[in-house]
Design an enzyme around this catalytic site. Structure first.
Site, PDB file in Angstrom:
ATOM      1  N   GLU A 138       0.833  -1.216   0.000  1.00  0.00           N
ATOM      2  CA  GLU A 138       0.000   0.000   0.000  1.00  0.00           C
ATOM      3  C   GLU A 138       0.865   1.263   0.000  1.00  0.00           C
ATOM      4  O   GLU A 138       0.490   2.276  -0.587  1.00  0.00           O
ATOM      5  CB  GLU A 138      -0.963  -0.030   1.197  1.00  0.00           C
TER       6      GLU A 138
ATOM      7  N   GLU B 231      -3.762  -9.560   3.638  1.00  0.00           N
ATOM      8  CA  GLU B 231      -4.469  -9.259   4.895  1.00  0.00           C
ATOM      9  C   GLU B 231      -5.532 -10.293   5.229  1.00  0.00           C
ATOM     10  O   GLU B 231      -5.775 -10.582   6.411  1.00  0.00           O
ATOM     11  CB  GLU B 231      -5.097  -7.861   4.834  1.00  0.00           C
TER      12      GLU B 231
END
Ligand code: 3HC
Length: 682
Positions: free
Chosen positions: A104, A124
């Site tokens: 990210e 995740e």
């Protein structure tokens, strides 16, 4: 060197993060990057900034140890916003595994340069989370909703070349920092937040259906799909807000706590008392496998796929060739599914040789027997291996139950004997139980752990006991399932209850798949007081009647191809044995079924720890989640106790002991102690 440092050359600044071992984005890192960026924003001599990491990898994500603690500014989303607003071109130079928050960071940069061996991904979901630092909003804007859904819901990273073809990477390089600096020189600011993404409503509904089976019971993948939909429906800031809200809900959920527990439990399991990085290990390049059945072939595939040479021994030439064909078939199927190339398959097959002569195994660094589960046969094989083994060779057994201390006496090198217990299918199932005897040397144990990493297995250490950790626990669950059948529950009810609990299948479906005869035969060698004969009486009668499970078309169910239906004989047998053993049959609730099966696992788990068979309770969670599919969002049976409460579990176990006798239900003293010490209310 400080955690974040800056150097400037030729008007290009390089911000280097150095936070070993994996450059996790801890508060110190976020703070350091934030301060560095604000200084560089105001530095007129700097035209562009490259973000780079020292050590083995670009940031591997948010610092998981910080989850559940109050957020401290700058949070990751705050840092990402600063990066978005940065007035000069920002370039991520990514090597190793840029995962989760690490990727990210890359997406919040204006360009991404990747090392040729690097991978990027959003794993995740494996932690019961969804990306929470812009991943669900930026990735779809960059590569479209569908590709993003695949990456985010699978959690699987992609390689640099694929990243380049998808437009995730702008350049793939063999000289990362140098190329990233050169790349930065003529770039202008370009923000992913300014891009648009679009997708039809049906994509999201279809995707939820597509992952329904694989993600059954999990929250995170479905929440992530909603977030990607929002990226298509709303503006960027609203999307980020939605993502943050869902992410925070997931962080606080029991699912994510359980999956985070398993993440650390898996890594903890690789740590063995008395063994550290200074413990000597042996090189394993040539492996011998004795036995070319399904297990032996699966075991061989692990080593071949990891670049080791394997010699497989069978009794006859025909059996040896048949084993070779089985291995070829496994590889052909992998090629047809796109999991490997023809060239990789050829390399693996070239590294395989088959033989019928023990003399051909004399060069092996590791010898693993995977023959019939019988002490005498296994001892005979170990003795033959011992006769030809070179000095320093490790002799391993894949036994699921038997006493390896006794087996080792068939050799002249007890300290070199170890259990390597694979789970079927051995080339797929991730767990490897490493079983040490009283005499196995630390060097041999350390080598086994190193080897597990090489063949990409999750290792857990077990001491010697009947069934070790995995099968010893499973037989307690099997015992309760069998007794419930006599007490009036149906096969379907027991299986459905455990399926609804989150197990991949119920105990009886599992037995039908594995073959009921295997357990029946193993128990036939035990003394009557070693197990509860009543619980397995239906099993034995089914096998006597030729109903051994799927392979014979009937077992606890009747099979028509893949379809299964009720097998009337089972009910008849259950009634017959209930009568014989004077067991009253009644309606049984799903709650009773679930608690009997799961609490039997838990009680045995504590006994295994108190006896020193397992090093710690979290190892047991790893075993049960990785070998038998205990729902990861419940964290394994021992972690699940935290959810239920120790005092409640003990109370129910005491009730079961009062009702069914304490032969099996005697509460583990460790459980009693922990429950007494616990401050929870009942
Ligand atoms: N946070 C904290 N510690 C971490 C970590 C992380 N993100 N990733 C790894 N570690 C720790 C491990 O616990 C281990 O600690 P130990 O030595 O004390 O046991 C150490 O780093 C080394 O890890 P591994 O043994 O796993 O090393 P490998 O080289 O085998 O693997 C890896 C490296 C592929 C990076 C692997 O560690 C990994 O998969 N890490 C997790 C990646 C991940 O899930 N990232 C997403 C985090 S969630 C997130 O970013 C949310 C965001 O969207 C807001």
């Amino acid at each position: 060197m400080s955690i974040v440092s800056t150097s400037i050359n030729d008007n290009i600044a390089v911000v280097t993060i150095d936070n070993p071992p994996v450059n996790a984005l801890s508060h110190a890192v976020r703070d350091g990057v934030s301060k560095a960026l604000s200084e560089l924003n105001n530095n007129d001599t700097v035209n562009a900034v490259v973000i780079h990491c020292a050590g083995r990898t670009f940031c591997a994500g948010a610092d998981i140890t910080e989850f559940g603690k109050p957020p401290v500014s700058p949070t990751l989303p705050e840092l990402m916003a600063e990066m978005d607003e940065f007035s000069k071109p920002l370039i991520a130079a990514m090597h190793g595994t840029a995962l989760g928050g690490g990727f990210e960071v890359g997406l919040a940069c204006h360009y991404r340069v990747m090392d040729g061996r690097a991978k990027v991904g959003l794993p995740e979901v494996n932690l019961g989370l969804m990306p929470g630092a812009g991943g669900t909003q930026r990735l779809p804007r960059l590569i479209g909703a569908e590709k993003s859904l695949e990456m985010i819901t699978s959690g699987k990273p992609i390689k640099a070349e694929k990243a380049l073809s998808l437009g995730v990477a702008d350049l793939v390089s063999d000289d990362l920092l140098c190329d990233a600096i050169n790349f930065a020189k003529d770039k202008t600011v370009r923000r992913i937040r300014d891009l648009k993404c679009d997708a039809g409503e049906e994509l999201f509904a279809d995707f939820k259906k597509k992952i329904a089976r694989k993600s059954r019971g999990f929250l995170a993948p479905f929440a992530a799909i909603d977030a990607v939909k929002v990226a298509c429906d709303l503006d960027f800031d609203a999307g980020i807000e939605f993502e943050r809200e869902k992410f925070m809900e997931l962080v606080a959920s029991s699912h994510s706590k359980a999956q985070r527990h398993l993440f650390f439990a898996e890594r903890q399991a690789a740590k063995v008392d008395g063994i550290d990085k200074n413990t000597a290990t042996r090189d394993i390049n040539n492996v011998a496998v004795v036995g070319g059945g399904i297990m032996g072939c699966g075991i061989a595939v692990n080593f071949l796929s990891s670049g080791m040479a394997v010699t497989l021994l069978e009794i006859t030439g025909d059996a040896a060739n048949a084993a070779k064909q089985k291995i070829e078939k496994i590889y052909a199927s992998n090629v047809s599914k796109g999991r490997m190339t023809d060239t990789q398959m050829a390399a693996a097959m070239n590294a395989l040789s088959v033989t019928t002569s023990y003399d051909d195994l004399s060069d092996s660094d590791l010898m693993i027997e995977a023959v019939f589960e019988d002490m005498n046969i296994k001892k005979e094989v170990l003795s033959k291996l011992d006769n030809v083994a070179k000095d320093g060779a490790i002799i391993a057994t894949n036994t699921s139950f038997l006493d390896i201390d006794e087996m080792a006496t068939a050799t002249s090198r007890v300290s070199d004997v170890i259990g390597l217990h694979f789970f079927s299918p051995a080339h797929i199932m991730p767990l490897l139980e490493i079983v040490k005897t009283d005499n196995t040397s630390n060097e041999v144990i350390a080598t086994a752990f190193k080897l597990a990493k090489k063949i990409r297995k999750t290792p857990v250490l077990s001491g010697v006991c009947y069934g070790f950790i995995a099968n010893r626990m499973s037989s307690c669950y099997g015992r309760e399932a069998g007794l419930l059948l006599l007490e009036g529950a149906s096969v379907e009810q027991v299986d459905q209850t455990m399926y609804d609990f989150g197990m991949p299948m119920g105990m009886f479906s599992m037995l039908d798949m594995a073959g009921i005869d295997i357990g029946v035969m193993a128990r036939s060698k035990l003394s009557d007081d070693a197990y509860d004969k009543r619980a397995f009486s239906v099993h034995a009668a089914l096998v006597d009647a030729g109903h051994k499970g799927q392979k014979t078309g009937a077992g606890f169910y009747e099979y028509d191809g893949r379809d299964k239906k009720k097998h009337a004989l089972v009910e008849e047998l259950a009634e017959e044995f209930a009568k014989k053993y004077n067991i009253k049959r009644d309606d049984i609730s799903s709650k009773e079924i679930e608690e009997r099966c799961i609490f039997a696992l838990i009680n045995e788990g504590y006994k295994i720890v108190e006896e020193g068979i397992a090093q710690r309770t979290s190892d047991i969670d790893v075993v049960y989640a990785f070998a038998f599919g205990f729902p990861r969002y419940k964290g394994g049976p021992m972690h699940y106790v935290e959810h239920l409460g120790l005092k409640y579990v003990l109370k129910r176990i005491n009730e079961f002991a009062a009702k069914y006798g304490d032969r099996w239900w005697r509460p583990s003293p460790l459980l009693v102690k922990l429950a007494e010490e616990s401050e929870e209310n009942v």
